[in-house]
Scaffold this motif. Structure first.
Motif, short mmCIF file in Angstrom:
data_model
loop_
_atom_site.label_atom_id
_atom_site.label_comp_id
_atom_site.label_asym_id
_atom_site.label_seq_id
_atom_site.Cartn_x
_atom_site.Cartn_y
_atom_site.Cartn_z
N ARG A 282 0.70 -1.19 -0.09
CA ARG A 282 -0.04 0.16 -0.06
C ARG A 282 0.84 1.19 0.03
O ARG A 282 0.36 2.20 0.41
CB ARG A 282 -1.18 0.10 1.27
CG ARG A 282 -2.11 -1.14 1.21
CD ARG A 282 -2.91 -0.80 -0.52
NE ARG A 282 -3.95 -1.61 -0.23
CZ ARG A 282 -4.29 -2.80 -0.90
NH1 ARG A 282 -3.35 -3.51 -1.03
NH2 ARG A 282 -5.50 -3.39 -0.77
N LEU A 283 2.09 1.31 -0.59
CA LEU A 283 3.02 2.25 -0.64
C LEU A 283 3.78 2.16 -1.77
O LEU A 283 4.49 1.12 -2.01
CB LEU A 283 3.64 2.46 0.63
CG LEU A 283 4.61 3.75 0.97
CD1 LEU A 283 3.84 5.14 0.81
CD2 LEU A 283 5.58 3.81 1.75
N GLY A 284 3.88 3.18 -2.63
CA GLY A 284 4.47 3.09 -3.76
C GLY A 284 6.03 3.37 -3.77
O GLY A 284 6.72 3.50 -2.59
N TYR A 285 6.76 3.31 -4.96
CA TYR A 285 8.28 3.65 -4.60
C TYR A 285 8.92 4.99 -5.31
O TYR A 285 9.32 5.64 -4.62
CB TYR A 285 8.98 2.26 -5.43
CG TYR A 285 8.51 1.02 -4.83
CD1 TYR A 285 9.13 0.72 -3.68
CD2 TYR A 285 7.56 0.23 -5.44
CE1 TYR A 285 8.95 -0.50 -2.78
CE2 TYR A 285 7.22 -1.14 -4.76
CZ TYR A 285 7.78 -1.43 -3.64
OH TYR A 285 7.66 -2.57 -2.83
N ASP A 286 8.31 5.18 -6.62
CA ASP A 286 8.62 6.26 -7.33
C ASP A 286 7.85 7.50 -7.09
O ASP A 286 8.21 8.72 -7.49
CB ASP A 286 8.83 6.09 -8.76
CG ASP A 286 7.32 5.79 -9.48
OD1 ASP A 286 6.62 4.83 -8.69
OD2 ASP A 286 7.09 6.31 -10.52
N ASN A 287 6.91 7.48 -6.33
CA ASN A 287 5.82 8.42 -5.89
C ASN A 287 5.90 8.96 -4.57
O ASN A 287 4.90 9.36 -3.97
CB ASN A 287 4.52 8.24 -6.32
CG ASN A 287 4.08 6.67 -5.73
OD1 ASN A 287 4.79 6.07 -4.76
ND2 ASN A 287 2.75 6.25 -6.11
N VAL A 288 7.21 8.59 -3.78
CA VAL A 288 7.22 8.89 -2.32
C VAL A 288 9.00 9.86 -2.38
O VAL A 288 9.41 9.54 -3.32
CB VAL A 288 7.29 7.61 -1.45
CG1 VAL A 288 5.86 7.11 -1.44
CG2 VAL A 288 8.41 6.87 -1.60
N PRO A 289 8.89 10.72 -1.50
CA PRO A 289 10.47 11.22 -1.39
C PRO A 289 11.42 10.34 -1.17
O PRO A 289 11.38 9.19 -0.48
CB PRO A 289 10.03 12.13 0.15
CG PRO A 289 8.62 12.34 0.04
CD PRO A 289 8.15 11.14 -0.51
N PRO A 290 12.60 10.60 -1.75
CA PRO A 290 13.61 9.76 -1.65
C PRO A 290 14.29 9.52 0.07
O PRO A 290 14.50 8.15 0.31
CB PRO A 290 15.22 10.70 -2.24
CG PRO A 290 14.35 11.70 -3.15
CD PRO A 290 12.89 11.95 -2.50
N GLU A 291 13.85 10.48 0.83
CA GLU A 291 14.27 10.16 2.20
C GLU A 291 13.28 8.98 2.81
O GLU A 291 13.72 8.40 3.79
CB GLU A 291 14.17 11.36 3.04
CG GLU A 291 12.76 11.87 2.89
CD GLU A 291 12.66 13.01 2.05
OE1 GLU A 291 12.04 13.99 2.02
OE2 GLU A 291 13.70 12.99 1.06
N ILE A 292 11.93 8.76 2.23
CA ILE A 292 11.28 7.98 2.56
C ILE A 292 11.65 6.57 2.41
O ILE A 292 11.67 5.54 3.07
CB ILE A 292 9.58 8.17 2.29
CG1 ILE A 292 9.08 9.44 2.95
CG2 ILE A 292 8.79 6.93 2.57
CD1 ILE A 292 9.14 9.67 4.48
#
Length: 556
Positions: A282-292
């Motif tokens: 339930r969490l994407g990869y390229d659509n979250v900040p790099p620090e996440i």
């Protein structure tokens, strides 16, 4: 065969459009069945007597001392005797060589037929990643000690979030990493996740039965507030598990960080404590900040540690694998995914009897009726999936690939696998070629494993660690286990080789009746030269767990 060739000149130069020309290569993978056929009917057949006379007349011409003709000379007799002696010695040597080859345990399987394969000389780079020195990446997701934490106190965060980590051990591991990341995105306090097994993983394991809770909370203390249990002021704890008013259910797969800020955070602030369910992917990869993404790596590679007793037992198994020959030896870990459930779910076709295929069809129809329908479309689907490399490799196919890579029969192999579909018969080709196959049950006594049998995930954790620490890791199909192993080996230095077979190319090679063994070996070696677990450039939606390069690694 042209479709199997690569763009490189080394392969393209040997491509041939003539099957008969390729037959000239000595190949243990095909039979010369044309030598068994009768002469064509269009040619006149000689009588047995004529052929008999012709045969002996040729023999007499070569060896005149066999003839009763008085014209036979003494000089010709000596020459013929010497020639006969030479042929006899040569024949004896050839026969001995043939017997040695036939007694060799190196067997290959092609088109369902088990055949003898030539020996392949062991390459020095079999046990090391030959290109690791050419890369300059290092881990950079670890915690930086000495920094100031800007986290607010527990009672000043946005609220509490609670998740069920479902599935097997590795799916649970990913869910825990995602839960920490989501808590960071919303500045929420994370309640220690509950490990919830589905109907396949019938096991009531708690977080603290597998992972070191104290280390987990302490390592992430500067990133996210984590508490062991639901806060005491929330009296009706059962409501958190059952009430729809306390559950956020509309989270899409691979949701962006902004979705949580816009849709989930307001409900957390309103209710103060919310459960997120379901929470798988339930969490994407390229659509979250790099620090996440970097935080997810920090959780996966640094914060999540197995309990000391699991680590100790795994180290004992590794030590036994490295000393099975009486002196230090490298070992290979093979993740063999050929369980009945995996075979059924793949909807691929495999070698087997009519009875086996009928039972598998019944199993698929029962378990996946919507996909099965009436079964008429499944054959075409199976062919397409195999062509695209989406079918699990059979044990026999794995054996042939490893043999072509040059691994000898003495190779020590640790097998991480469930119950293989087809049992010992299905495993026979692999065991014949590599007799030194062992599992944790063979390395350790029942008494040593007794304490780990209480939880299925504990046994899975042992497999995970033994595979992680192997000299060579080989995956045979996708899945979270293999992804996490390869990703961790990449992150920790990519010095150890991790092999991910090109199943698409291999399916074409296995299905080509004209491909000789030498050609097959060359295709396998060239194709897998760079498929050894080096860090790869990331692209959108790439799986972070298998290739943690961009957000979690930096230039050395």
């Amino acid at each position: 065969m042209v479709e199997l060739r690569h763009s490189g000149s080394s392969l393209g130069s040997r491509a041939s459009s003539s099957p008969m020309k390729r037959d000239e290569d000595a190949s243990p993978l095909i039979f010369n069945d044309h030598v068994l056929r009768d002469d064509d009917d269009d040619h006149p057949r000689h009588s047995f007597r004529d052929r008999y006379r012709s045969f002996w007349s040729q023999i007499y011409s070569f060896f005149p001392f066999l003839n009763d003709d008085p014209r036979f000379s003494q000089h010709g007799s000596r020459i013929s005797l010497l020639l006969l002696l030479f042929i006899a010695v040569a024949g004896l040597i050839s026969f001995s060589s043939i017997l040695q080859r036939l007694n060799s345990p190196y067997l290959c399987k092609k088109d369902g037929i088990v055949l003898h394969c030539p020996r392949v000389k062991e390459n020095p780079s079999l046990w090391e990643n030959p290109f690791s020195a050419t890369t300059s990446w290092k881990p950079c997701a670890e915690r930086h000690d000495g920094g100031m934490s800007d986290l607010p106190p527990e009672n000043e965060t946005s609220g509490y979030i609670f998740i069920h980590a479902e599935g097997g051990l590795n799916q649970q591991r990913i869910a825990i990493c995602n839960a920490v990341a989501v808590a960071k995105i919303m500045n929420a306090t994370l309640i220690l996740p509950v490990l919830k097994q589905d109907q396949i993983w019938k096991d009531q394991t708690k977080f603290e039965d597998i992972f070191d809770v104290d280390h987990f909370i302490d390592y992430l203390k500067d990133d996210v507030r984590i508490v062991r249990d639901i806060p005491g002021w929330f009296t009706d704890k059962s409501e958190l598990f059952t009430s729809i008013r306390r559950t956020v259910k509309n989270i899409p797969k691979y949701a962006p960080a902004q979705f949580y800020i816009d849709n989930v955070l307001p409900r957390v602030k309103e209710k103060k404590i919310m459960a997120l369910k379901p929470f798988v992917d339930r969490l994407g990869y390229d659509n979250v900040p790099p620090e996440i993404n970097r935080l997810r790596c920090r959780v996966n590679y640094h914060a999540l540690k197995f309990l000391p007793q699991i680590e100790q037992m795994a180290n004992l198994l590794v030590s036994r694998m490295r000393n099975r020959t009486g002196s230090p030896n490298p070992y290979m870990a093979l993740h063999l995914r050929f369980e009945k459930g995996m075979v059924g779910l793949s909807f691929c076709d495999f070698v087997g009897t009519r009875e086996e295929k009928a039972k598998m069809a019944e199993y698929r129809q029962k378990e996946w009726p919507r996909r099965y329908k009436n079964g008429s479309h499944l054959w075409q689907l199976a062919l397409q999936k195999r062509k695209e490399g989406r079918c699990p490799l059979e044990p026999g196919e794995v054996a042939v690939i490893l043999r072509a890579m040059g691994y000898p029969k003495e190779t020590q192999i640790y097998v991480a696998s469930g119950q293989v579909y087809g049992g010992q018969n299905r495993m026979a080709p692999l065991r014949n070629m590599f007799p030194n196959l062992v599992t944790k049950e063979e390395l350790a006594s029942k008494e040593e494993l007794a304490g780990f049998r209480k939880h299925v995930t504990s046994l899975a954790a042992l497999d995970f660690l033994v595979c992680l620490k192997s000299d060579v890791f080989v995956m045979t199909h996708g899945g979270n286990f293999a992804k996490l192993i390869i990703g961790a080996r990449r992150y920790m230095g990519h010095r150890q080789k991790s092999i991910k077979p090109d199943k698409g190319l291999m399916s074409k090679s296995f299905g080509d009746p004209y491909m000789g063994w030498a050609t097959f070996v060359e295709d396998v070696v060239v194709t897998h030269q760079t498929r050894t677990g080096l860090p790869e450039e990331t692209f959108p939606n790439y799986d972070l767990w298998e290739n943690p390069l961009t957000p979690c690694m930096c230039k050395a």
